[in-house]
Scaffold this active site. Structure first.
Site, PDB file in Angstrom:
ATOM      1  N   CYS A 164       0.803  -1.221   0.000  1.00 57.55           N
ATOM      2  CA  CYS A 164       0.000   0.000   0.000  1.00 57.55           C
ATOM      3  C   CYS A 164       0.838   1.274   0.000  1.00 57.55           C
ATOM      4  O   CYS A 164       0.306   2.368  -0.169  1.00 57.55           O
ATOM      5  CB  CYS A 164      -0.962  -0.003   1.185  1.00 57.55           C
ATOM      6  SG  CYS A 164      -2.344  -1.158   0.958  1.00 57.55           S
TER       7      CYS A 164
ATOM      8  N   SER B  48     -15.427   8.441  -0.432  1.00 60.40           N
ATOM      9  CA  SER B  48     -14.091   7.856  -0.236  1.00 60.40           C
ATOM     10  C   SER B  48     -14.130   6.700   0.754  1.00 60.40           C
ATOM     11  O   SER B  48     -13.242   6.534   1.589  1.00 60.40           O
ATOM     12  CB  SER B  48     -13.091   8.922   0.232  1.00 60.40           C
ATOM     13  OG  SER B  48     -12.988   9.955  -0.703  1.00 60.40           O
TER      14      SER B  48
ATOM     15  N   ASP C 179     -11.447  -4.755   2.310  1.00 61.34           N
ATOM     16  CA  ASP C 179     -12.416  -3.684   2.079  1.00 61.34           C
ATOM     17  C   ASP C 179     -13.853  -4.165   2.259  1.00 61.34           C
ATOM     18  O   ASP C 179     -14.719  -3.404   2.692  1.00 61.34           O
ATOM     19  CB  ASP C 179     -12.238  -3.100   0.683  1.00 61.34           C
ATOM     20  CG  ASP C 179     -11.008  -2.216   0.578  1.00 61.34           C
ATOM     21  OD1 ASP C 179     -10.523  -1.752   1.627  1.00 61.34           O
ATOM     22  OD2 ASP C 179     -10.524  -1.990  -0.548  1.00 61.34           O
TER      23      ASP C 179
ATOM     24  N   HIS D 231      -7.929 -11.501 -14.873  1.00 57.97           N
ATOM     25  CA  HIS D 231      -7.380 -10.872 -16.067  1.00 57.97           C
ATOM     26  C   HIS D 231      -5.897 -10.636 -15.857  1.00 57.97           C
ATOM     27  O   HIS D 231      -5.464 -10.259 -14.762  1.00 57.97           O
ATOM     28  CB  HIS D 231      -8.079  -9.535 -16.345  1.00 57.97           C
ATOM     29  CG  HIS D 231      -7.617  -8.856 -17.592  1.00 57.97           C
ATOM     30  ND1 HIS D 231      -7.861  -9.368 -18.844  1.00 57.97           N
ATOM     31  CD2 HIS D 231      -6.902  -7.715 -17.778  1.00 57.97           C
ATOM     32  CE1 HIS D 231      -7.333  -8.566 -19.760  1.00 57.97           C
ATOM     33  NE2 HIS D 231      -6.745  -7.555 -19.136  1.00 57.97           N
TER      34      HIS D 231
END
Length: 368
Positions: A12, A44, A86, A134
């Site tokens: 991060c 946010s 998250d 992907h």
């Protein structure tokens, strides 16, 4: 195959700085609001939430970054745990995940296989299904997940909503960014490395399972913006530089707008410096200046909203330090916070009630 450098510094700490990101997002056309979009990018928050029915909503998020450790398998585990976090920070349950892969075409594919193995095992541990993904060729390695979760529309955790009298619970120790910096220059101890890896690979699933049974008023996970920038967002303290404000404000109203934006927090958080859980070797590494550019960006962004009273430099630095797969920062009643902390310690997690929410003062955060 040419010599490769797997870990150049990532996790991060590789995120864009919060000030730059906020400036860009503020200029994205929002369009007409869909009434079923319960949480979008305007707040946010940690993830988006879209209502499907009166009792079902989906949580959507994605996260990926370059390696912060040399072991590809551990990197895969950390990146996956970070992406899944998250959903937990919103109060949701992960159900599906898709791999996101950037990988040099001329590298040994066994390295990629180990990354994906580590990620897949964390998805399984979360009880979700890995459904594909992907990949593209790139000059450097990057890996992460796009995750979909589910949640009841009335049980969403957001990063705002704290109340006066709430306690602040932090579910993991701080310092992973500092330890990874020391590790890259060969100065981190084996104990510090092992502790940081254990912190970063631990899913926030276990903390979320405990806090869901309590009265949560606000929640976020502590990642690239450090504890203080994430906390300022919880306190409704919008961060903007003077330059950003002046660009979008008429000349006669500049001073008023700057003052309003700087002090618009609805609460002030008191943080007790001696209660902050951190990886034990971190104070020593800070004194040796094993610091990150990400922490400095975080300091530049919200430093003027924070007052440090009687703190050493290392106290400041760990609170600005960018965390990878950090813990949950939760606002909830004091009694609930104490019970949550006790239950988490039973699971072996180094957590603590680190502060409390009070009525607004001049600064958004006071550390003492």
């Amino acid at each position: 195959m040419k010599d490769i450098v797997f870990c150049k510094g990532g996790g991060c700490t590789a995120k864009l700085g919060p000030g730059v990101l906020e400036r860009v997002l503020s200029r994205i056309p929002k369009g007409q609001r869909n009434p079923n979009l319960l949480v979008g990018f305007e707040s946010s928050d940690d993830a988006a939430v879209y209502r499907l029915s009166k009792d079902t909503a989906i949580v959507q998020t994605l996260d990926f970054f370059p390696p912060m450790v040399e072991d590809p398998y551990l990197f895969g585990q950390i990146a996956a745990a970070n992406a899944l976090s998250d959903v937990y920070a919103m109060g949701g349950e992960p159900i599906t995940a898709l791999n996101i892969v950037c990988f040099p075409q001329d590298w040994d594919l066994n390295i990629l296989g180990r990354i994906l193995q580590g990620g897949a095992e964390k998805v399984q541990e979360a009880g979700a299904s890995l459904c594909g993904g992907h990949s593209i060729q790139d000059t450097d390695v990057k890996y992460g997940l796009s995750v979909t979760g589910r949640i009841h529309p009335d049980r969403i955790f957001t990063n705002t909503g704290c109340r006066t009298g709430d306690a602040l619970l932090l579910t993991k120790p701080l310092g992973s960014g500092i330890v990874c910096t020391a590790m890259r220059v060969g100065e981190a101890s084996a104990h510090a490395i092992d502790t940081a890896i254990r912190v970063m690979t631990t899913l926030n699933k276990y903390a979320a399972d405990i806090i869901r049974s309590h009265e949560v008023h606000a929640c976020t996970d502590v990642t690239g913006f450090g504890l203080l920038a994430h906390l300022c967002k919880m306190l409704n303290a919008p961060a903007a530089t003077v330059g950003e404000t002046m660009e979008s404000t008429a000349a006669d109203d500049k001073d008023a707008a700057i003052s309003t934006r700087k002090h618009s927090h609805t609460h002030t958080a008191y943080i007790w410096k001696d209660r902050i859980p951190c990886i034990p070797e971190v104070p020593e590494y800070v004194e040796e200046f094993y610091l990150t550019a990400a922490a400095q960006r975080n300091r530049n962004h919200v430093g003027d909203r924070v007052e440090f009273r009687g703190c050493e430099f290392w106290h400041e630095e760990i609170l600005f330090d960018a965390q990878t797969s950090g813990g949950l920062l939760v606002c909830l009643p004091e009694e609930d916070a104490a019970r949550c902390a006790s239950d988490l310690r039973t699971l072996g997690q180094d957590c603590a009630v680190i502060g409390e929410i009070r009525d607004p003062e001049e600064k958004a955060v006071i550390v003492l």
